[in-house]
Design a protein around this motif. Sequence first.
Motif, PDB file in Angstrom:
ATOM      1  N   HIS A  98     -27.015  45.865  53.052  1.00 48.42           N
ATOM      2  CA  HIS A  98     -27.053  46.138  54.810  1.00 48.42           C
ATOM      3  C   HIS A  98     -28.567  45.900  55.136  1.00 48.42           C
ATOM      4  O   HIS A  98     -28.732  45.012  56.007  1.00 48.42           O
ATOM      5  CB  HIS A  98     -26.675  47.229  55.274  1.00 48.42           C
ATOM      6  CG  HIS A  98     -24.865  47.188  55.156  1.00 48.42           C
ATOM      7  ND1 HIS A  98     -24.568  48.544  54.816  1.00 48.42           N
ATOM      8  CD2 HIS A  98     -24.043  46.324  55.379  1.00 48.42           C
ATOM      9  CE1 HIS A  98     -23.193  48.268  54.892  1.00 48.42           C
ATOM     10  NE2 HIS A  98     -22.900  46.933  55.160  1.00 48.42           N
ATOM     11  N   GLU A  99     -29.600  46.322  54.573  1.00 47.99           N
ATOM     12  CA  GLU A  99     -30.729  46.002  54.548  1.00 47.99           C
ATOM     13  C   GLU A  99     -31.106  44.477  54.531  1.00 47.99           C
ATOM     14  O   GLU A  99     -31.902  43.822  55.337  1.00 47.99           O
ATOM     15  CB  GLU A  99     -31.807  46.926  53.863  1.00 47.99           C
ATOM     16  CG  GLU A  99     -33.394  46.493  54.090  1.00 47.99           C
ATOM     17  CD  GLU A  99     -34.291  47.383  53.262  1.00 47.99           C
ATOM     18  OE1 GLU A  99     -35.436  47.314  53.395  1.00 47.99           O
ATOM     19  OE2 GLU A  99     -33.766  48.078  52.222  1.00 47.99           O
ATOM     20  N   GLU A 100     -30.792  43.882  53.479  1.00 42.57           N
ATOM     21  CA  GLU A 100     -31.049  42.543  53.315  1.00 42.57           C
ATOM     22  C   GLU A 100     -30.417  41.419  54.196  1.00 42.57           C
ATOM     23  O   GLU A 100     -30.461  40.636  54.716  1.00 42.57           O
ATOM     24  CB  GLU A 100     -30.513  41.982  51.916  1.00 42.57           C
ATOM     25  CG  GLU A 100     -31.528  42.652  50.523  1.00 42.57           C
ATOM     26  CD  GLU A 100     -33.123  42.251  51.137  1.00 42.57           C
ATOM     27  OE1 GLU A 100     -33.239  40.969  51.447  1.00 42.57           O
ATOM     28  OE2 GLU A 100     -34.057  43.365  51.132  1.00 42.57           O
ATOM     29  N   MET A 101     -28.927  42.016  54.657  1.00 43.47           N
ATOM     30  CA  MET A 101     -28.421  41.215  55.743  1.00 43.47           C
ATOM     31  C   MET A 101     -29.173  41.469  56.903  1.00 43.47           C
ATOM     32  O   MET A 101     -29.150  40.388  57.569  1.00 43.47           O
ATOM     33  CB  MET A 101     -26.888  41.633  55.602  1.00 43.47           C
ATOM     34  CG  MET A 101     -25.786  41.612  54.376  1.00 43.47           C
ATOM     35  SD  MET A 101     -24.177  42.275  54.642  1.00 43.47           S
ATOM     36  CE  MET A 101     -23.416  41.198  55.934  1.00 43.47           C
ATOM     37  N   MET A 102     -29.588  42.440  57.200  1.00 37.50           N
ATOM     38  CA  MET A 102     -30.269  42.442  58.370  1.00 37.50           C
ATOM     39  C   MET A 102     -31.693  41.667  58.499  1.00 37.50           C
ATOM     40  O   MET A 102     -32.234  41.042  59.422  1.00 37.50           O
ATOM     41  CB  MET A 102     -30.570  43.840  58.905  1.00 37.50           C
ATOM     42  CG  MET A 102     -29.499  44.839  59.039  1.00 37.50           C
ATOM     43  SD  MET A 102     -28.573  44.253  60.730  1.00 37.50           S
ATOM     44  CE  MET A 102     -29.825  44.561  62.000  1.00 37.50           C
ATOM     45  N   ARG A 103     -32.305  41.719  57.292  1.00 37.20           N
ATOM     46  CA  ARG A 103     -33.602  40.984  57.169  1.00 37.20           C
ATOM     47  C   ARG A 103     -33.212  39.319  57.445  1.00 37.20           C
ATOM     48  O   ARG A 103     -34.045  38.745  58.042  1.00 37.20           O
ATOM     49  CB  ARG A 103     -34.094  41.369  55.890  1.00 37.20           C
ATOM     50  CG  ARG A 103     -34.732  42.953  56.010  1.00 37.20           C
ATOM     51  CD  ARG A 103     -35.900  42.943  54.780  1.00 37.20           C
ATOM     52  NE  ARG A 103     -36.341  44.459  54.896  1.00 37.20           N
ATOM     53  CZ  ARG A 103     -36.719  44.970  55.680  1.00 37.20           C
ATOM     54  NH1 ARG A 103     -37.525  44.297  56.651  1.00 37.20           N
ATOM     55  NH2 ARG A 103     -37.381  46.152  55.609  1.00 37.20           N
ATOM     56  N   ALA A 104     -32.338  39.136  56.640  1.00 39.98           N
ATOM     57  CA  ALA A 104     -31.655  37.681  56.837  1.00 39.98           C
ATOM     58  C   ALA A 104     -31.113  37.063  58.222  1.00 39.98           C
ATOM     59  O   ALA A 104     -30.984  35.794  58.314  1.00 39.98           O
ATOM     60  CB  ALA A 104     -30.523  37.392  55.865  1.00 39.98           C
ATOM     61  N   ARG A 105     -31.019  38.086  59.252  1.00 42.84           N
ATOM     62  CA  ARG A 105     -30.317  37.758  60.423  1.00 42.84           C
ATOM     63  C   ARG A 105     -29.008  37.207  60.459  1.00 42.84           C
ATOM     64  O   ARG A 105     -28.677  36.222  60.993  1.00 42.84           O
ATOM     65  CB  ARG A 105     -31.301  37.043  61.045  1.00 42.84           C
ATOM     66  CG  ARG A 105     -32.778  37.865  61.396  1.00 42.84           C
ATOM     67  CD  ARG A 105     -33.657  37.255  62.401  1.00 42.84           C
ATOM     68  NE  ARG A 105     -34.824  37.765  62.406  1.00 42.84           N
ATOM     69  CZ  ARG A 105     -35.714  37.634  63.484  1.00 42.84           C
ATOM     70  NH1 ARG A 105     -35.665  36.867  64.435  1.00 42.84           N
ATOM     71  NH2 ARG A 105     -36.785  38.400  63.514  1.00 42.84           N
ATOM     72  N   VAL A 106     -28.257  37.900  59.475  1.00 42.02           N
ATOM     73  CA  VAL A 106     -26.857  37.509  59.609  1.00 42.02           C
ATOM     74  C   VAL A 106     -25.862  38.613  59.694  1.00 42.02           C
ATOM     75  O   VAL A 106     -26.281  39.896  59.403  1.00 42.02           O
ATOM     76  CB  VAL A 106     -26.451  36.955  58.116  1.00 42.02           C
ATOM     77  CG1 VAL A 106     -27.242  35.381  57.684  1.00 42.02           C
ATOM     78  CG2 VAL A 106     -26.349  38.038  57.040  1.00 42.02           C
ATOM     79  N   PRO A 107     -24.966  38.401  60.394  1.00 40.90           N
ATOM     80  CA  PRO A 107     -24.180  39.570  60.876  1.00 40.90           C
ATOM     81  C   PRO A 107     -23.190  40.344  59.961  1.00 40.90           C
ATOM     82  O   PRO A 107     -22.800  39.577  58.860  1.00 40.90           O
ATOM     83  CB  PRO A 107     -23.109  38.915  62.025  1.00 40.90           C
ATOM     84  CG  PRO A 107     -22.924  37.518  61.364  1.00 40.90           C
ATOM     85  CD  PRO A 107     -24.322  37.098  60.922  1.00 40.90           C
ATOM     86  N   THR A 108     -23.186  41.798  60.098  1.00 39.19           N
ATOM     87  CA  THR A 108     -22.520  42.645  59.275  1.00 39.19           C
ATOM     88  C   THR A 108     -21.077  42.449  59.929  1.00 39.19           C
ATOM     89  O   THR A 108     -20.748  41.759  60.858  1.00 39.19           O
ATOM     90  CB  THR A 108     -22.752  43.834  59.126  1.00 39.19           C
ATOM     91  OG1 THR A 108     -22.888  44.609  60.639  1.00 39.19           O
ATOM     92  CG2 THR A 108     -23.980  44.018  58.632  1.00 39.19           C
ATOM     93  N   VAL A 109     -20.144  42.703  59.273  1.00 36.28           N
ATOM     94  CA  VAL A 109     -18.576  42.732  59.470  1.00 36.28           C
ATOM     95  C   VAL A 109     -17.915  43.806  59.675  1.00 36.28           C
ATOM     96  O   VAL A 109     -17.928  44.758  58.805  1.00 36.28           O
ATOM     97  CB  VAL A 109     -17.934  41.524  58.469  1.00 36.28           C
ATOM     98  CG1 VAL A 109     -16.433  41.417  58.759  1.00 36.28           C
ATOM     99  CG2 VAL A 109     -18.661  40.152  58.626  1.00 36.28           C
ATOM    100  N   ASN A 110     -17.022  43.967  60.741  1.00 32.99           N
ATOM    101  CA  ASN A 110     -16.107  45.180  60.687  1.00 32.99           C
ATOM    102  C   ASN A 110     -16.689  46.546  60.884  1.00 32.99           C
ATOM    103  O   ASN A 110     -15.970  47.351  60.138  1.00 32.99           O
ATOM    104  CB  ASN A 110     -15.331  44.976  59.568  1.00 32.99           C
ATOM    105  CG  ASN A 110     -13.529  44.757  60.093  1.00 32.99           C
ATOM    106  OD1 ASN A 110     -13.196  45.280  61.109  1.00 32.99           O
ATOM    107  ND2 ASN A 110     -12.803  44.460  59.083  1.00 32.99           N
ATOM    108  N   GLY A 111     -17.745  46.718  61.421  1.00 32.05           N
ATOM    109  CA  GLY A 111     -18.519  47.854  61.574  1.00 32.05           C
ATOM    110  C   GLY A 111     -17.502  49.287  61.654  1.00 32.05           C
ATOM    111  O   GLY A 111     -17.516  50.131  60.823  1.00 32.05           O
ATOM    112  N   ILE A 112     -16.990  49.291  62.859  1.00 31.01           N
ATOM    113  CA  ILE A 112     -16.354  50.690  63.090  1.00 31.01           C
ATOM    114  C   ILE A 112     -14.979  51.004  62.125  1.00 31.01           C
ATOM    115  O   ILE A 112     -14.687  52.104  61.584  1.00 31.01           O
ATOM    116  CB  ILE A 112     -16.034  50.622  64.487  1.00 31.01           C
ATOM    117  CG1 ILE A 112     -17.115  50.943  65.322  1.00 31.01           C
ATOM    118  CG2 ILE A 112     -14.922  52.153  64.796  1.00 31.01           C
ATOM    119  CD1 ILE A 112     -16.867  50.835  66.903  1.00 31.01           C
TER     120      ILE A 112
END
Length: 406
Positions: A98-112
């Motif tokens: 998740h750190e690398e996804m945020m740094r790459a500015r791409v969305p995470t999926v299906n959070g809740i």
Amino acid sequence: MHWDDTSEQAAFRDEVRTFIAERFPAGYRPDPAAEHSLEPEDVWGYNWPVDRFSPDPDRRDGARRWAAVLAERGWITPHWPKEFGGAGLSSFEEFVLHEEMMRARVPTVNGIGAFLLGPTLLEHGTAEQKAEHLPPIARGERTWAQGFSEPGSGSDLASLRTTAVRDGDHYVVNGQKVWTSLGQYADWLFVLVRTAPEAPKHRGITFLLVDTATPGVTIRPIEDIRGATPFAEVFFSDARIPVRNRVGDENRGWYIAMTALSFERAGIGATVKFEQALKRLVEHVRANGLGPDKAAVRHEIARRYTEMRVLYNLARHTVSEQAKGGVPGYEASVNQLFGAELAQRIARTGTAVFGQDARRWDRTGQPLAAAFTHLKFDAVAATFLGGTTEIQRNVIATRGLGLPRS
């Protein structure tokens, strides 16, 4: 505390970076005019639950393709067992992902669904509930929203008044939920209802899973201070919910809900967002100057950087406790409290740099696309989203420091 990656974590970090660079859909680009949903892991310009229904075919296709490629690896639900569509990653690997996804500015999926409901079902759900609900979450095919807060029952959640009366194999539900994040885009809700009105308020609550297509369930978006609609209110009018959708025992839903809330993310999303915002601010002031009060602004930016690193270490501490088999308790409140107040301080620091320009709302042609003006409005809600500042301090005091309740 020493937080450098182990050789295995460093190799996994490289794997994630390569995966994102090679597999993120090229046509799935940020929408610069969109407001995010206020969740810590939102990435500016993306809103995956909304994007998957977008009238823009490139955005809709990109959101669904991104979910599909993440699901191939089990990376929508990375910490889940593989039998339910997860990847069986360690807590630290999930953190790195998740750190690398945020740094790459791409969305995470299906959070809740992935990070609150899923772990709750893994611990408390029946075999049938796990088989029905977990795989669609892991594939990015079913999204969830949390139906806890009510008018007059936000911070004092146990005072909720939505009722559920048993009628054969169903509960008949009546009442209202409010501030339901992205509820209008959810396929299902997990809700708390009162099934024993005469019982002490914490002991008469039941945890139900609700299909939003159920007759008698009405969802209406709520417009926030920015003019965006990240929340909804949900109305139940004689909605019949099957008893098989109850998680845990009747009247024991409060304890199920506390399990769900203990699975809040470690806070890496907010940390990376703040880091990127400060980096852009520093680049701007280096190019354009600090204004008349240079020393004060420089001091404030330095303080924000220090606080941002503290938040990062709090997140790493939380995930280290998870790695040892613990369930975050008061640590989640520490993260929430510190991160919420930091969001407001960063917004104030940024708007101070822009002076009168910070009054401009329109992003077009404005310095940094008016990012800190919008952040200032976003941050208004920070200290009561997910539990008010007062509640978080009480949790830290009683559960963390062992102080008496009175």
